[in-house]
Design a protein around this motif. Structure first.
Motif, PDB file in Angstrom:
ATOM      1  N   ALA A  13       0.838  -1.201   0.000  1.00 31.01           N
ATOM      2  CA  ALA A  13       0.000   0.000   0.000  1.00 31.01           C
ATOM      3  C   ALA A  13       0.873   1.251   0.000  1.00 31.01           C
ATOM      4  N   ILE A  14       0.331   2.320  -0.575  1.00 36.10           N
ATOM      5  CA  ILE A  14       1.058   3.582  -0.651  1.00 36.10           C
ATOM      6  C   ILE A  14       0.196   4.709  -0.090  1.00 36.10           C
ATOM      7  N   THR A  15       0.815   5.547   0.737  1.00 35.43           N
ATOM      8  CA  THR A  15       0.173   6.754   1.247  1.00 35.43           C
ATOM      9  C   THR A  15       0.904   7.974   0.698  1.00 35.43           C
ATOM     10  N   ILE A  16       0.147   8.909   0.166  1.00 28.95           N
ATOM     11  CA  ILE A  16       0.720  10.172  -0.296  1.00 28.95           C
ATOM     12  C   ILE A  16       0.350  11.250   0.717  1.00 28.95           C
ATOM     13  N   GLU A  17       1.344  11.729   1.457  1.00 28.95           N
ATOM     14  CA  GLU A  17       1.130  12.794   2.430  1.00 28.95           C
ATOM     15  C   GLU A  17       1.382  14.130   1.737  1.00 28.95           C
ATOM     16  N   ALA A  18       0.294  14.878   1.525  1.00 28.91           N
ATOM     17  CA  ALA A  18       0.403  16.082   0.706  1.00 28.91           C
ATOM     18  C   ALA A  18      -0.309  17.273   1.340  1.00 28.91           C
ATOM     19  N   HIS A  19      -0.359  17.317   2.655  1.00 27.04           N
ATOM     20  CA  HIS A  19      -1.089  18.378   3.344  1.00 27.04           C
ATOM     21  C   HIS A  19      -0.584  19.775   2.962  1.00 27.04           C
ATOM     22  N   LYS A  20       0.717  19.886   2.717  1.00 26.54           N
ATOM     23  CA  LYS A  20       1.298  21.189   2.388  1.00 26.54           C
ATOM     24  C   LYS A  20       1.684  21.287   0.910  1.00 26.54           C
ATOM     25  N   MET A  21       1.096  20.450   0.088  1.00 30.13           N
ATOM     26  CA  MET A  21       1.426  20.438  -1.340  1.00 30.13           C
ATOM     27  C   MET A  21       0.417  21.240  -2.152  1.00 30.13           C
ATOM     28  N   ILE A  22       0.925  22.074  -3.054  1.00 28.74           N
ATOM     29  CA  ILE A  22       0.112  22.707  -4.086  1.00 28.74           C
ATOM     30  C   ILE A  22       0.723  22.291  -5.431  1.00 28.74           C
ATOM     31  N   LEU A  23      -0.006  21.475  -6.170  1.00 29.38           N
ATOM     32  CA  LEU A  23       0.465  20.989  -7.462  1.00 29.38           C
ATOM     33  C   LEU A  23      -0.375  21.637  -8.559  1.00 29.38           C
ATOM     34  N   THR A  24       0.285  22.347  -9.462  1.00 30.18           N
ATOM     35  CA  THR A  24      -0.398  23.085 -10.524  1.00 30.18           C
ATOM     36  C   THR A  24      -0.068  22.471 -11.875  1.00 30.18           C
ATOM     37  N   ALA A  25      -1.066  22.333 -12.718  1.00 34.45           N
ATOM     38  CA  ALA A  25      -0.871  21.756 -14.043  1.00 34.45           C
ATOM     39  C   ALA A  25      -0.274  22.773 -14.999  1.00 34.45           C
ATOM     40  N   LEU A  26       0.436  22.286 -15.997  1.00 34.69           N
ATOM     41  CA  LEU A  26       0.886  23.165 -17.070  1.00 34.69           C
ATOM     42  C   LEU A  26      -0.333  23.832 -17.686  1.00 34.69           C
ATOM     43  N   PRO A  27      -0.246  25.118 -18.018  1.00 36.18           N
ATOM     44  CA  PRO A  27      -1.434  25.826 -18.502  1.00 36.18           C
ATOM     45  C   PRO A  27      -1.866  25.440 -19.916  1.00 36.18           C
ATOM     46  N   ASP A  28      -0.927  24.967 -20.750  1.00 38.08           N
ATOM     47  CA  ASP A  28      -1.221  24.679 -22.152  1.00 38.08           C
ATOM     48  C   ASP A  28      -2.113  23.450 -22.271  1.00 38.08           C
ATOM     49  N   PRO A  29      -3.363  23.583 -22.748  1.00 41.04           N
ATOM     50  CA  PRO A  29      -4.244  22.411 -22.879  1.00 41.04           C
ATOM     51  C   PRO A  29      -3.682  21.356 -23.819  1.00 41.04           C
ATOM     52  N   TYR A  30      -2.881  21.774 -24.800  1.00 44.62           N
ATOM     53  CA  TYR A  30      -2.380  20.837 -25.802  1.00 44.62           C
ATOM     54  C   TYR A  30      -1.166  20.050 -25.315  1.00 44.62           C
TER      55      TYR A  30
END
Length: 396
Positions: free
Chosen positions: A82-99
């Motif tokens: 099993a895997i736990t992702i601890e991300a309480h202080k994470m802000i992950l933003t996607a690349l803006p380009d839809p393509y």
């Protein structure tokens, strides 16, 4: 004597760990090269941390504190534990380009057993995608990514996650089992097209327990093949409501069986409790669906069964739906409607709705052309308690 007992206990723990091969470890994405400056593409670092955690024996943890940017990420299983992702202080933003996204999702988890995501903000950076000409309108198909996609994931827990500004759906699930979503937040403008808060299809034993969803489409949508789904304590608005469907668009869809939606509040949404199927559909079915203890605040269509669902006229209009709806309950639903027709139950003439129960409903319309009314076709509901407006007052 006490020290001997302590040493013996530690020996037993170490021996059990050796026998079972459970060596829990922590994998920090920064140690895999993540710059965490919010500008660089840290996709490879996240994939590196996942790959190491997935291959290691035992229940492992991935940590990601800070601001990151990333392109498409595919977290692939199966993993050794099993895997736990601890991300309480994470802000992950996607690349803006839809393509920059060729697939159906920005972040994908596939074929994983035992996955927990604690916290984290996933920002889809979707403003550029929403402005694409006719994207998602008039039947146009856009290859825009969902923020999060879960394929064949079992034993999934999502706790305290924030999902925002997705280019399309915020979260999708398919082939998943034993899922719990708690304290889930979606925050996206009401005019962002096709940005469902969460869409679940062909999955079983799914619980959504506490969510605040503001979006431009359905807050929660349930597709074909869902079984034993429980949705509770969701606040929705802006959005298009809490929906089962649409169903019957494609051949060989699997039945819907067992959905409960309760203790929810909808404010300023276009729909409330909704079931929708396409006309001219193949044979299908949906049964044992219950909406209970729901508050409607200025909702346009508080109660709606629509078996003539036909957006952008992309359907066989006039041909009856063959999706049979049965065992449907609306109980203790109260509040205000922003339209005169507060209750619409339009069932198919080919397979009229069966077993529709209306119990303790009070929907008030305050417009000058009031009071509220209901509209029904191809259904004879059972009425218990006080129901306002009178159920099926315009029955055909």
């Amino acid at each position: 004597m006490k020290s001997i007992l302590i040493q013996a206990a530690w020996f037993c723990i170490l021996l059990a760990s050796f026998v079972t091969g459970s060596h829990a470890a922590i994998f920090d994405v920064k140690k895999f090269g993540a710059k965490a400056d919010g500008k660089s593409d840290d996709s490879k670092a996240f994939l590196g941390a996942w790959g190491a955690a997935c291959k290691a024996a035992g229940a492992n943890t991935i940590t990601a504190d800070g601001k990151y940017m990333a392109g498409p990420i595919k977290f692939q299983g199966p993993c050794k534990g099993a895997i736990t992702i601890e991300a309480h202080k994470m802000i992950l933003t996607a690349l803006p380009d839809p393509y920059a996204f060729k697939g159906h999702a920005w972040v994908t988890f596939s074929s994983v057993h035992g996955l927990t995501i604690n916290g984290g903000t996933f920002d889809g950076n979707g403003a550029t995608a929403w402005k694409l000409p006719d994207c998602g309108k008039k039947g146009n198909i856009c290859r825009l990514p969902a923020n999060l996609q879960f394929n064949v994931v079992t034993g999934l827990k999502i706790i305290g996650l924030t999902n925002k500004n997705s280019k399309q759906f915020h979260m999708t699930m398919g082939g998943c089992k034993d899922v719990t979503i708690q304290n889930y937040t979606v925050n996206t403008p009401g005019d962002a097209p096709n940005t469902d808060g969460v869409h679940i299809g062909e999955s079983s034993k799914v619980s959504i327990l506490g969510a605040s969803i503001k979006t431009g489409d359905d807050c929660v949508s349930l597709g074909d093949g869902v079984q034993d789904v429980h949705v509770e304590k969701v606040t929705c608005g802006p959005g298009h409501g809490l929906a089962i469907g649409s169903l019957g668009k494609y051949p060989n869809e699997k039945p819907v069986l067992g959905v409960t939606v309760k203790n929810c509040t909808l404010t300023g949404t276009t729909n409330g409790a909704r079931i929708k199927t396409w006309p001219g559909s193949p044979v299908g079915s949906a049964s044992n669906m219950h909406f209970e203890d729901i508050i409607m605040n200025n909702v346009t269509n508080p109660i709606l069964i629509d078996q003539q669902y036909c957006p952008w006229n992309q359907c066989k209009a006039g041909v009856p739906s063959k999706v049979k709806l049965s065992g449907i309950g609306f109980k203790n639903i109260k509040g205000t409607s922003s339209s005169k027709v507060a209750m619409t139950i339009h069932c198919s003439p080919a397979v009229p709705c069966q077993g529709v129960l209306m119990n303790d409903i009070n929907l008030v319309y305050k417009g000058k052309d009031g009071p509220a009314v209901s509209s029904c076709t191809n259904v004879k509901p059972s009425i218990t308690g006080k129901v306002v407006p009178t159920a099926c007052s315009t029955h055909k």
